[in-house]
Design a protein around this motif. Structure first.
Motif, PDB file in Angstrom:
ATOM      1  N   LEU A   1       0.852  -1.190   0.000  1.00 52.11           N
ATOM      2  CA  LEU A   1       0.000   0.000   0.000  1.00 52.11           C
ATOM      3  C   LEU A   1       0.890   1.244   0.000  1.00 52.11           C
ATOM      4  CD1 LEU A   1      -2.940   1.216   0.525  1.00 52.11           C
ATOM      5  CD2 LEU A   1      -2.151   1.439   2.901  1.00 52.11           C
ATOM      6  N   SER A   2       0.600   2.174  -0.898  1.00 50.50           N
ATOM      7  CA  SER A   2       1.336   3.443  -0.889  1.00 50.50           C
ATOM      8  C   SER A   2       0.537   4.510  -0.169  1.00 50.50           C
ATOM      9  CB  SER A   2       1.600   3.918  -2.325  1.00 50.50           C
ATOM     10  OG  SER A   2       2.612   3.146  -2.924  1.00 50.50           O
ATOM     11  N   VAL A   3       1.234   5.315   0.604  1.00 50.37           N
ATOM     12  CA  VAL A   3       0.615   6.461   1.267  1.00 50.37           C
ATOM     13  C   VAL A   3       1.419   7.690   0.873  1.00 50.37           C
ATOM     14  CG1 VAL A   3      -0.266   7.374   3.432  1.00 50.37           C
ATOM     15  CG2 VAL A   3       0.132   4.913   3.216  1.00 50.37           C
ATOM     16  N   GLY A   4       0.734   8.755   0.483  1.00 50.95           N
ATOM     17  CA  GLY A   4       1.441   9.949   0.024  1.00 50.95           C
ATOM     18  C   GLY A   4       0.895  11.227   0.648  1.00 50.95           C
ATOM     19  N   ALA A   5       1.742  12.242   0.699  1.00 48.22           N
ATOM     20  CA  ALA A   5       1.381  13.574   1.218  1.00 48.22           C
ATOM     21  C   ALA A   5       2.613  14.452   1.076  1.00 48.22           C
ATOM     22  CB  ALA A   5       0.970  13.507   2.685  1.00 48.22           C
ATOM     23  N   LYS A   6       2.482  15.717   1.404  1.00 42.28           N
ATOM     24  CA  LYS A   6       3.675  16.530   1.657  1.00 42.28           C
ATOM     25  C   LYS A   6       4.173  16.164   3.047  1.00 42.28           C
ATOM     26  CE  LYS A   6       5.550  21.164   2.202  1.00 42.28           C
ATOM     27  NZ  LYS A   6       5.632  22.541   1.748  1.00 42.28           N
ATOM     28  N   SER A   7       5.456  15.888   3.147  1.00 43.11           N
ATOM     29  CA  SER A   7       6.016  15.352   4.393  1.00 43.11           C
ATOM     30  C   SER A   7       6.344  16.428   5.419  1.00 43.11           C
ATOM     31  CB  SER A   7       7.303  14.587   4.076  1.00 43.11           C
ATOM     32  OG  SER A   7       8.058  14.359   5.251  1.00 43.11           O
ATOM     33  N   PRO A   8       5.895  16.253   6.659  1.00 39.48           N
ATOM     34  CA  PRO A   8       6.307  17.184   7.717  1.00 39.48           C
ATOM     35  C   PRO A   8       7.758  16.973   8.148  1.00 39.48           C
ATOM     36  CG  PRO A   8       4.789  15.520   8.591  1.00 39.48           C
ATOM     37  CD  PRO A   8       4.912  15.259   7.114  1.00 39.48           C
ATOM     38  N   LEU A   9       8.341  15.836   7.778  1.00 46.30           N
ATOM     39  CA  LEU A   9       9.740  15.603   8.152  1.00 46.30           C
ATOM     40  C   LEU A   9      10.690  16.235   7.140  1.00 46.30           C
ATOM     41  CD1 LEU A   9      11.615  14.078  10.224  1.00 46.30           C
ATOM     42  CD2 LEU A   9      11.773  12.281   8.504  1.00 46.30           C
ATOM     43  N   THR A  10      10.438  16.002   5.859  1.00 47.48           N
ATOM     44  CA  THR A  10      11.369  16.493   4.830  1.00 47.48           C
ATOM     45  C   THR A  10      10.927  17.823   4.227  1.00 47.48           C
ATOM     46  OG1 THR A  10      10.273  15.476   2.914  1.00 47.48           O
ATOM     47  CG2 THR A  10      11.797  14.086   4.162  1.00 47.48           C
ATOM     48  N   GLY A  11       9.626  18.123   4.302  1.00 47.65           N
ATOM     49  CA  GLY A  11       9.108  19.306   3.625  1.00 47.65           C
ATOM     50  C   GLY A  11       8.897  19.098   2.139  1.00 47.65           C
ATOM     51  N   GLY A  12       9.164  17.889   1.653  1.00 48.97           N
ATOM     52  CA  GLY A  12       8.953  17.587   0.239  1.00 48.97           C
ATOM     53  C   GLY A  12       7.851  16.561   0.060  1.00 48.97           C
ATOM     54  N   ILE A  13       7.712  16.090  -1.168  1.00 47.27           N
ATOM     55  CA  ILE A  13       6.701  15.072  -1.447  1.00 47.27           C
ATOM     56  C   ILE A  13       7.132  13.770  -0.785  1.00 47.27           C
ATOM     57  CG2 ILE A  13       7.694  14.134  -3.579  1.00 47.27           C
ATOM     58  CD1 ILE A  13       4.753  14.380  -4.737  1.00 47.27           C
ATOM     59  N   LYS A  14       6.167  12.980  -0.398  1.00 47.65           N
ATOM     60  CA  LYS A  14       6.496  11.739   0.301  1.00 47.65           C
ATOM     61  C   LYS A  14       5.591  10.616  -0.161  1.00 47.65           C
ATOM     62  CE  LYS A  14       8.995  10.806   2.918  1.00 47.65           C
ATOM     63  NZ  LYS A  14      10.260  10.005   2.782  1.00 47.65           N
ATOM     64  N   GLU A  15       6.204   9.483  -0.461  1.00 48.23           N
ATOM     65  CA  GLU A  15       5.470   8.236  -0.588  1.00 48.23           C
ATOM     66  C   GLU A  15       6.159   7.249   0.310  1.00 48.23           C
ATOM     67  OE1 GLU A  15       4.821   4.086  -2.319  1.00 48.23           O
ATOM     68  OE2 GLU A  15       6.669   5.163  -1.864  1.00 48.23           O
ATOM     69  N   SER A  16       5.357   6.573   1.122  1.00 49.24           N
ATOM     70  CA  SER A  16       5.884   5.533   1.980  1.00 49.24           C
ATOM     71  C   SER A  16       4.975   4.344   1.776  1.00 49.24           C
ATOM     72  CB  SER A  16       5.869   6.033   3.420  1.00 49.24           C
ATOM     73  OG  SER A  16       6.515   5.124   4.269  1.00 49.24           O
ATOM     74  N   ASN A  17       5.559   3.163   1.604  1.00 51.30           N
ATOM     75  CA  ASN A  17       4.659   2.023   1.379  1.00 51.30           C
ATOM     76  C   ASN A  17       4.844   0.936   2.407  1.00 51.30           C
ATOM     77  OD1 ASN A  17       6.604   0.026   0.102  1.00 51.30           O
ATOM     78  ND2 ASN A  17       6.768   1.729  -1.359  1.00 51.30           N
ATOM     79  N   ALA A  18       3.812   0.134   2.562  1.00 55.54           N
ATOM     80  CA  ALA A  18       3.773  -0.883   3.607  1.00 55.54           C
ATOM     81  C   ALA A  18       3.043  -2.112   3.098  1.00 55.54           C
ATOM     82  CB  ALA A  18       3.050  -0.338   4.838  1.00 55.54           C
ATOM     83  N   GLY A  19       3.378  -3.248   3.720  1.00 55.23           N
ATOM     84  CA  GLY A  19       2.591  -4.450   3.489  1.00 55.23           C
ATOM     85  C   GLY A  19       1.320  -4.385   4.321  1.00 55.23           C
ATOM     86  N   GLY A  20       0.873  -5.567   4.725  1.00 54.59           N
ATOM     87  CA  GLY A  20      -0.382  -5.599   5.465  1.00 54.59           C
ATOM     88  C   GLY A  20      -1.547  -5.847   4.518  1.00 54.59           C
ATOM     89  N   THR A  21      -2.730  -5.766   5.047  1.00 53.80           N
ATOM     90  CA  THR A  21      -3.892  -6.229   4.284  1.00 53.80           C
ATOM     91  C   THR A  21      -4.674  -5.107   3.600  1.00 53.80           C
ATOM     92  OG1 THR A  21      -5.308  -6.056   6.233  1.00 53.80           O
ATOM     93  CG2 THR A  21      -4.182  -8.152   5.894  1.00 53.80           C
ATOM     94  N   ALA A  22      -4.283  -3.860   3.823  1.00 50.92           N
ATOM     95  CA  ALA A  22      -5.132  -2.754   3.351  1.00 50.92           C
ATOM     96  C   ALA A  22      -5.179  -2.632   1.831  1.00 50.92           C
ATOM     97  CB  ALA A  22      -4.664  -1.437   3.975  1.00 50.92           C
ATOM     98  N   ALA A  23      -4.036  -2.798   1.177  1.00 46.93           N
ATOM     99  CA  ALA A  23      -4.004  -2.587  -0.279  1.00 46.93           C
ATOM    100  C   ALA A  23      -4.967  -3.547  -0.973  1.00 46.93           C
ATOM    101  CB  ALA A  23      -2.574  -2.781  -0.797  1.00 46.93           C
ATOM    102  N   GLN A  24      -4.940  -4.801  -0.545  1.00 48.92           N
ATOM    103  CA  GLN A  24      -5.816  -5.781  -1.195  1.00 48.92           C
ATOM    104  C   GLN A  24      -7.289  -5.506  -0.894  1.00 48.92           C
ATOM    105  OE1 GLN A  24      -3.500  -8.965   0.430  1.00 48.92           O
ATOM    106  NE2 GLN A  24      -2.453  -9.395  -1.524  1.00 48.92           N
ATOM    107  N   ARG A  25      -7.587  -4.966   0.272  1.00 47.69           N
ATOM    108  CA  ARG A  25      -8.980  -4.582   0.580  1.00 47.69           C
ATOM    109  C   ARG A  25      -9.426  -3.441  -0.345  1.00 47.69           C
ATOM    110  NH1 ARG A  25      -8.980  -8.622   2.754  1.00 47.69           N
ATOM    111  NH2 ARG A  25      -8.112  -9.086   4.804  1.00 47.69           N
TER     112      ARG A  25
END
Lengths: 573, 573
Positions: B70-94
Motif C-alpha cells: 500500500l502506498s501512502v502519500g502527502a507533503k512530508s512534515p519531516l522532509t518538507g517535500g513530497i512523500k510516498e511511503s509504502n507498507a505491506g499488510g492487508t489494506a491494499a488488497q482490501r
C-alpha cells in the motif's frame, strides 16, 4: 586599520591588513562581505565552518552623532541564511579606537572547555573561562566592569547562547552598564558554539581611526546632527517616549498585531503605551531618556524602575512591549518589563521569544494574557529544561513540537510589531529581506504610517514594492555606516542631512562619492546577501508571508493582496 | 475503479470517476500524481491544505505474488517535500477488492474532535472517535478486529501521530494482526493533523478490480512467481533470516554504520545478526518466516518471542536492528526487539527514531550502548513529554534542541543502515532521492554488495551515478505496481521475470507496453516528484550528504569522493 582574527580550533590569533576590497566597507557591509567570502553557505551554522564577525560602522569613532552601532554577522541558526544584527552599546567605538575594522572568530575548540576573549591594542588574549559559565549577562557585565574598569567594552552571551538556542542574542554593555542586544537570528548561539562566553574590549592607547579631512567632516557632522534634533521623530517623539511611542500610533492605525496577528487593535493598548510608560518612569524616578552609546543625541532608551523605584530594565522597546503585550494579550507593563529584563539577562531576542509565547498560547500551553506564565516559561529557557530547549529555539520549532501551524514568521524569524496586512509596505519588507522577518531591514512604517519620506497609504498595495526596495537599499547603506537607523527619519525628510552623509564619507575616506555611490553601497550589500542565501538553498518560496495572511484583519478588514510575482520583483535591481 | 474522497473540514464523502490520466497509475505513481496535482507545494504539511492519499498498486488484488503493498502519500512534515511511503499488510488488497484506486483525505475538522473512518463498498463513514484516543496501534487493531472480524483491514496511528510528531508513521494490520508500517516521512502526523485515529476497511461485496486478459496475466504471473522463488536472495536468504541477514554482510563489507556513522564495523554484530536472530526465534518457538500480506512468497517477516516464549514483535527488520544496535552500540537483540515493539505500538518510524537516539547520545543525554535508556526515551515520546516532543520530531530537531551538529540525515530524514562512504551507490541514492535519505528509493546495495544486477565495487565511485539513477527509475515503477521491492532481486537478474511484469500490465490493462514504457512510468513519477520538491523550495543544496562524510570511515578508510556536480547529474534524464 586592521583585522583581528581568532581561530578557536587552535586558540590562535592573527592580525591582518585590511584588504582593499573591504576598505570602504563597515558594519553590515563588512560583516556580510566577510561571511559571504569565507563561510560555506551550506554549512551547519553551529558547526566549525561558520564564522562570527564583529564590525563597527564606517563612521565609528568619529564625532558624528549616533554612529556607535556594532554589526555582528554569521550564517544564522534561526533562518539558515546570512545574518547581520546590530546593537548600540560601547563596543563599536572601542573597536574603532583600537583601529580594528573587524574581529573574525572562526573554528570550534577541540577540548570541551569554555573561553573568554580580551581585545586590546596589541591583539587578543584567549583565556579559559569557568567562573561566569551559567551566569546571566548582567553578572558578566558587572564582573568585567569591576575587573577592567568602567570603560571596558563587553559583548556577552547568557544561558541561551551557552545552550546554542536559535533565539539567543549577543548582548553589548551600554554606557550605564545596561544591556543592548544584537538580537536577531541566533548569533548568540553561534558565539556559544565557538565556546566564547564573553569578549572584553580595552581601547587604551588604541591606534584609532584615520580621517582624511577633519574640518570637512566636522562641518558635515554639524549639519547632520542639527537635522536629527530638528526632526519631530528623532528630535521629539523618540527622546520623550522611546520607541514605545508607537503603541498608540499603530493601535490607531489598526496595525498593532494582537493575539498572534488576529486583530489590528488591542483593548489594553493604553495600559502599555509610551505615554503610560513615560508617566510610570517619571513617577518612579526612572530615567525617561538616555542614549545607548556615547554620542547618541536621539536618546530613545530609558531606565524603567519597579514599583519600589528599583532598577528593573532599560532599552525597553516598542517591539518587546508589543510582542509580550498585544501579541500575547498581556496588558501589564510591569510584567512585560520583568520579561524584558529576563530576556536581556538570559540573552534572548525579545521579538522571537514573544513570537514563541504566542505559539505556546496557540498550543494551549499557556492561557492568552498569562504574563506570569510567560515569566515561568522564560525561566524554563534559562534553566535549559526540555521545555526551555523547545521554546528557546523559536516559534517554528515550538510550533513543530506541539503541532501548531499558525506561526508568525518569515524564514523562521518572528514578524515584528506591525501587521503586514494593515501596513503593507512593511509586509513587503518582511517577506523579501535577506534577514528573515525584520522591520529594521526596510522600515516602510515610516512612509506608511509616520508619513516620513512621503505618504503612501498603508492599506493600499500601490507603491509598496518600490518603497520597500528603496528603503532596503538605503538601510543596507545606513547599516554599513554604523549610524543608528533612527537617523533615517531626518535623512528621508532633509536633503542637507542626506548630503551630509556623503560629505562625511568623502571627508573621512578621501573618496569622491556621489549620492548614487552611497546607494550603490546598499545595493551591493544586498546583492552579496542575496547571493549567499541563494547558495545556501533559498528560493523565492522563502520570500513569502505565513498562510494566515490570507485571513482579513480587523478593524480595517485588511487583506494581503500583494502577489508572489510582485514580491519577486522587490530585490530585482 | 473509483476514487474515494473524504473532506474532514465538513466531514463529507464523495465518490469520483478515475480520470484517464490516473488510469495507468497506482501506488506511488498515483499518490505522487495526486499530491502534485492537488497540494500546494509551499503549504504547511500539518495545515488544512495538505492531503493524505492511500493507493494500492497497479497489480493489487491480482494473483501475482507480493503485490499487496500500500502506498501512502502527502507533503512530508519531516522532509518538507513530497512523500510516498509504502507498507505491506492487508489494506491494499482490501482497497483493490473494493474497486477503490485511491482514498484522498483532505481538510482539517473545525471542531476539536477526533474521528475514525470506515471504508466499505458503498463509500465511507466518518464517525467521532473517543474510545481509542491515546491508545497504541496494537490495541486499535485488536479492538477493530474484534468489532469487525478477522478480515477487516486497519490503518492506524499511535500516540506519535496524535501528537503530530514528524517521525510518526501509519501502521497497517498484517494477516496475523501484527503491524506493518508506512514508516517514513511523518505521514502519521499528517493523519493526526486531520484528526483521524484509524481507518477500517470492509471489502465485502466489493466491485473488485478489472482484468482484460485473465489467462495471459496468469501465465505471466506464474513465470514471475517462479523467478522469485528461484533467486537466492528472495528464495533463500530472506525467507530464512529476514532482512537481518544483512548485519553480517554489511559488517563484513565494512559498511555497517556504527556509533552514528563513525565506523563501518560493529564489535557486537554477531549478537544481533540474522543467524543469531534465527536461532533465537526457533529456540523460543517463534515463527522465523511469514508474509506481511496474503500472496507473499518471500516471507521475510517473522515473529520474535521473548525469553518466556511470549510474542514480542514481528516485522523485525535489518534497518531497525542496525539503528538501535550498531548505530547506538547496543548489542542485545532482546532489547532491540522491545524497542521495535514499542515503536510499532506508538507509531514511530524505527529508522528515524534510531537516528534520533544517536543524536541524543551525541548530546550526552544517554550513554552510548544504553538500550534501557533508549526504552525510557521511547516511553517519553509515548507520553508526549517535552523531551518526547523533541525526540519524536527526529534527529535534526533533537540536534537543534541540544546543539548537536553530527546529524545523520538528508532532507531531515535519517540515513539508513548502509554507510554512504563504504557503499557509494547507496550514498548517491540517499543524497538525491526525492524522499530524503531512503535506501528503498534506489537500493544500490544490491549491485554494490549483493552482486545482484551486476557487480559494481562499493568503494569505487565509478558507475555509481548511473547505477543509482537506473535503480531510482526502476524503483519508482515497482513502487507504482504494488509489488514488494524485494521482487527486484529476481527482476534484475532474470529477463523472464522482468518481461513478465510488462506482460502483466498489458494483460490487466489492455495496454501494449514495452519495457521502455515501463521505465517511462518510473521516469515520469520521479519527474513529478522532482517538480513538486522544486516548487516547495528544494534546490540542489538539498541533495547533499551531511558534513561528516568528509571524515574517512574504518576499516577501509573510505571517503566520500563523489562531487556535487556528479550528484546533480543523477536525476537528469
Amino acid at each position: 586599520m586592521k583585522i583581528y582574527r581568532v581561530n578557536m580550533s587552535n586558540l590562535s590569533f592573527t592580525q591582518e591588513e585590511v584588504p582593499e576590497e573591504w576598505r570602504l566597507l563597515g558594519g553590515r557591509g563588512l560583516t556580510s562581505a566577510i561571511v559571504a567570502k569565507e563561510v560555506d553557505p551550506t554549512c551547519n551554522p553551529l558547526g566549525s565552518k561558520n564564522k562570527l564577525v564583529f564590525a563597527p560602522g564606517l563612521f565609528a569613532g568619529t564625532m558624528v552623532a549616533n554612529s556607535g552601532r556594532l554589526s555582528v554577522g554569521a550564517k544564522s541558526p534561526l533562518t539558515g541564511g546570512i545574518k547581520e544584527s546590530n546593537a548600540g552599546g560601547t563596543a563599536a567605538q572601542r573597536f574603532a579606537k583600537l583601529g580594528v575594522k573587524a574581529l573574525i572568530v572562526e573554528g570550534i575548540p577541540e577540548e570541551d572547555k569554555w573561553y573568554c576573549i580580551h581585545v586590546h591594542k596589541d591583539g587578543v588574549e584567549i583565556k579559559e573561562e569557568t567562573e561566569l559559565l551559567g551566569k546571566g549577562n548582567y553578572e558578566v557585565i558587572h564582573t568585567m566592569t569591576a575587573r577592567y574598569g568602567e570603560n571596558t567594552g563587553v559583548m556577552t552571551i547568557g544561558q541561551a547562547g551557552e545552550y546554542k538556542l536559535s533565539t539567543a542574542n549577543i548582548s553589548v554593555k551600554d554606557p550605564k552598564g545596561h544591556i543592548r542586544s544584537a538580537g536577531r537570528g541566533g548569533l548568540g548561539a553561534v558565539m556559544g558554539s565557538k565556546r566564547i562566553k564573553f569578549i572584553t574590549l580595552d581601547d587604551n592607547d588604541g591606534a584609532g581611526i584615520e580621517m582624511k579631512d577633519k574640518e570637512k567632516f566636522k562641518d558635515a557632522a554639524r549639519i547632520f546632527n542639527k537635522a536629527l534634533l530638528e526632526h519631530p521623530v528623532s528630535g521629539d517623539a523618540l527622546p520623550k517616549y522611546g520607541t514605545n511611542v508607537l503603541v498608540n500610533i499603530l493601535n490607531e492605525a489598526g496595525g498593532l498585531p494582537t493575539k498572534n496577528f488576529r486583530m489590528g487593535r488591542f483593548d489594553g493598548a493604553e495600559k502599555i503605551c509610551g505615554e503610560k510608560m513615560y508617566d510610570t518612569i517619571v513617577s518612579r524616578n526612572g530615567d525617561p531618556t538616555h542614549g545607548c552609546h556615547v554620542g547618541c543625541i536621539i536618546r530613545c532608551s530609558q531606565t524603567y524602575n519597579d514599583k519600589d523605584g528599583k532598577y528593573l530594565t532599560a532599552g525597553f522597546e516598542y517591539e518587546t512591549i508589543w510582542g509580550f503585550g498585544a501579541g500575547c494579550l498581556v496588558d501589564d507593563l510591569d510584567i512585560i518589563a520583568r520579561i524584558d529584563q529576563m530576556c536581556d539577562d538570559i540573552g534572548l531576542d525579545t521579538i522571537d521569544t514573544a513570537g514563541t509565547m504566542m505559539v505556546a498560547m496557540e498550543a494551549g500551553l499557556l492561557p492568552w494574557g498569562d504574563g506570569e506564565g510567560i515569566i515561568k516559561f522564560v525561566e524554563e529557557i534559562k534553566e535549559g529544561s526540555h521545555l526551555g530547549r523547545i521554546l528557546g529555539n523559536g516559534p517554528n520549532f515550538t510550533g513543530k513540537a506541539f503541532g501548531v501551524t499558525r506561526i508568525p514568521t518569515v524564514k523562521g524569524q518572528t514578524i515584528p510589531a506591525y501587521d503586514p496586512r494593515a501596513v503593507k509596505g512593511i509586509g513587503v519588507t518582511y517577506a523579501t529581506t535577506t534577514m528573515g522577518a525584520d522591520h529594521t531591514a526596510g522600515y516602510a512604517v515610516a512612509t506608511n504610517i509616520l508619513k516620513v519620506g512621503g505618504n503612501i497609504d498603508p492599506l493600499n498595495k500601490e507603491g509598496q514594492i518600490e518603497l520597500s526596495r528603496n528603503l532596503q537599499i538605503a538601510t543596507a547603506s545606513i547599516d554599513s555606516s554604523g549610524l543608528c537607523l533612527f537617523v533615517a527619519f531626518a535623512v528621508l525628510d532633509s536633503e542637507p542631512a542626506s548630503h551630509a552623509i556623503i560629505d562625511m564619507v568623502n571627508a573621512q575616506y578621501g573618496t569622491n562619492w556621489s549620492v548614487e555611490d552611497w546607494f550603490d553601497l546598499g545595493r551591493s550589500v544586498l546583492k552579496t546577501e542575496i547571493a549567499f542565501n541563494k547558495a545556501a538553498g533559498f528560493t523565492s518560496k522563502d520570500d513569502r508571508l505565513p498562510e494566515f495572511v490570507a485571513e482579513s484583519i480587523p478593524p480595517h478588514d485588511a487583506v494581503w493582496d500583494i502577489t508572489n510575482e510582485e514580491l519577486d520583483q522587490v530585490l530585482q535591481f
